[in-house]
Motif scaffolding. Structure first.
Motif, short mmCIF file in Angstrom:
data_model
loop_
_atom_site.label_atom_id
_atom_site.label_comp_id
_atom_site.label_asym_id
_atom_site.label_seq_id
_atom_site.Cartn_x
_atom_site.Cartn_y
_atom_site.Cartn_z
N THR A 42 0.85 -1.18 0.00
CA THR A 42 0.00 0.00 0.00
C THR A 42 0.89 1.24 0.00
O THR A 42 1.53 1.55 1.00
CB THR A 42 -0.92 0.02 1.24
N GLY A 43 0.95 1.89 -1.16
CA GLY A 43 1.81 3.07 -1.30
C GLY A 43 3.25 2.74 -0.95
O GLY A 43 3.76 1.70 -1.33
N ASN A 44 3.88 3.63 -0.19
CA ASN A 44 5.24 3.34 0.28
C ASN A 44 5.26 3.27 1.80
O ASN A 44 6.29 3.48 2.43
CB ASN A 44 6.22 4.41 -0.22
N GLN A 45 4.10 2.92 2.41
CA GLN A 45 4.00 2.94 3.86
C GLN A 45 3.62 1.62 4.51
O GLN A 45 3.75 1.49 5.73
CB GLN A 45 2.98 4.00 4.28
N ARG A 46 3.19 0.63 3.73
CA ARG A 46 2.68 -0.60 4.37
C ARG A 46 2.85 -1.79 3.45
O ARG A 46 2.59 -1.70 2.26
CB ARG A 46 1.20 -0.40 4.68
N VAL A 47 3.28 -2.92 4.03
CA VAL A 47 3.38 -4.18 3.29
C VAL A 47 2.68 -5.25 4.13
O VAL A 47 2.99 -5.43 5.31
CB VAL A 47 4.85 -4.59 3.04
N LEU A 48 1.74 -5.94 3.51
CA LEU A 48 1.04 -7.05 4.14
C LEU A 48 1.55 -8.34 3.51
O LEU A 48 1.58 -8.45 2.28
CB LEU A 48 -0.47 -6.92 3.91
N ILE A 49 1.96 -9.28 4.33
CA ILE A 49 2.43 -10.58 3.84
C ILE A 49 1.56 -11.65 4.48
O ILE A 49 1.53 -11.77 5.71
CB ILE A 49 3.92 -10.82 4.18
N GLU A 50 0.86 -12.41 3.66
CA GLU A 50 0.04 -13.52 4.15
C GLU A 50 0.74 -14.83 3.88
O GLU A 50 1.50 -14.96 2.92
CB GLU A 50 -1.34 -13.50 3.49
N ASN A 51 0.48 -15.81 4.71
CA ASN A 51 1.06 -17.15 4.63
C ASN A 51 2.58 -17.13 4.83
O ASN A 51 3.32 -17.82 4.15
CB ASN A 51 0.70 -17.83 3.30
N HIS A 52 3.04 -16.30 5.78
CA HIS A 52 4.47 -16.24 6.09
C HIS A 52 4.86 -17.40 7.00
O HIS A 52 4.00 -18.06 7.60
CB HIS A 52 4.81 -14.89 6.76
N LEU A 53 6.16 -17.64 7.09
CA LEU A 53 6.68 -18.72 7.94
C LEU A 53 7.58 -18.18 9.04
O LEU A 53 8.35 -18.93 9.64
CB LEU A 53 7.45 -19.73 7.07
N GLY A 54 7.52 -16.88 9.28
CA GLY A 54 8.28 -16.28 10.37
C GLY A 54 9.28 -15.25 9.88
O GLY A 54 9.63 -15.19 8.71
N VAL A 55 9.74 -14.44 10.83
CA VAL A 55 10.71 -13.39 10.56
C VAL A 55 12.10 -13.96 10.82
O VAL A 55 12.35 -14.53 11.88
CB VAL A 55 10.45 -12.16 11.46
N THR A 56 13.01 -13.79 9.86
CA THR A 56 14.37 -14.31 10.03
C THR A 56 15.39 -13.21 10.29
O THR A 56 16.48 -13.49 10.76
CB THR A 56 14.81 -15.14 8.81
N GLU A 57 15.03 -11.96 9.96
CA GLU A 57 15.93 -10.85 10.22
C GLU A 57 15.09 -9.59 10.42
O GLU A 57 14.14 -9.35 9.69
CB GLU A 57 16.89 -10.65 9.04
N TYR A 58 15.44 -8.82 11.46
CA TYR A 58 14.65 -7.64 11.80
C TYR A 58 15.58 -6.49 12.13
O TYR A 58 16.33 -6.54 13.11
CB TYR A 58 13.77 -7.95 13.00
N GLN A 59 15.58 -5.47 11.30
CA GLN A 59 16.35 -4.25 11.52
C GLN A 59 15.44 -3.08 11.15
O GLN A 59 14.44 -3.27 10.46
CB GLN A 59 17.60 -4.23 10.64
N ARG A 60 15.80 -1.88 11.56
CA ARG A 60 14.97 -0.71 11.26
C ARG A 60 14.95 -0.37 9.77
O ARG A 60 14.02 0.27 9.29
CB ARG A 60 15.43 0.50 12.07
N ASP A 61 15.96 -0.84 9.02
CA ASP A 61 16.01 -0.54 7.59
C ASP A 61 15.79 -1.76 6.71
O ASP A 61 15.79 -1.65 5.49
CB ASP A 61 17.33 0.14 7.22
#
Length: 89
Positions: free
Chosen positions: A25-44
């Motif tokens: 949605t624009g440049n402000q939101r990403v929706l991911i369905e059917n994910h298997l988990g987060v493997t890396e999380y950083q502010r960028d």
């Protein structure tokens, strides 16, 4: 097998069970369905595992605003969304 049957029947791929669905949605939101988990999380950069590999969201001030068993929402200033495939083409 299911993918081939769906193609033959002209059924949209997103109706297949477990198929990742990515909605931007624009440049402000990403929706991911059917994910298997987060493997890396950083502010960028946030990397999310999906059945076919990983979805990488790059930008500024990124954060996960909602995470459920099958649905994940990333908000912030989204600059790029990449799909890393698990297998070569």
């Amino acid at each position: 097998m299911l993918r081939l049957m769906a193609e033959a029947a002209d059924v949209p791929q997103e109706l297949l069970p477990g198929t990742p669905l990515i909605e931007i949605t624009g440049n402000q939101r990403v929706l991911i369905e059917n994910h298997l988990g987060v493997t890396e999380y950083q502010r960028d950069m946030i990397r999310v595992r999906v059945r076919s590999g990983a979805v990488v969201v790059c930008g500024c001030r990124l954060k996960i605003t909602r995470m459920a068993k099958r649905q994940l929402v990333i908000a912030g200033e989204v600059q790029r969304v990449e799909l890393e495939r698990g297998k070569p083409c």
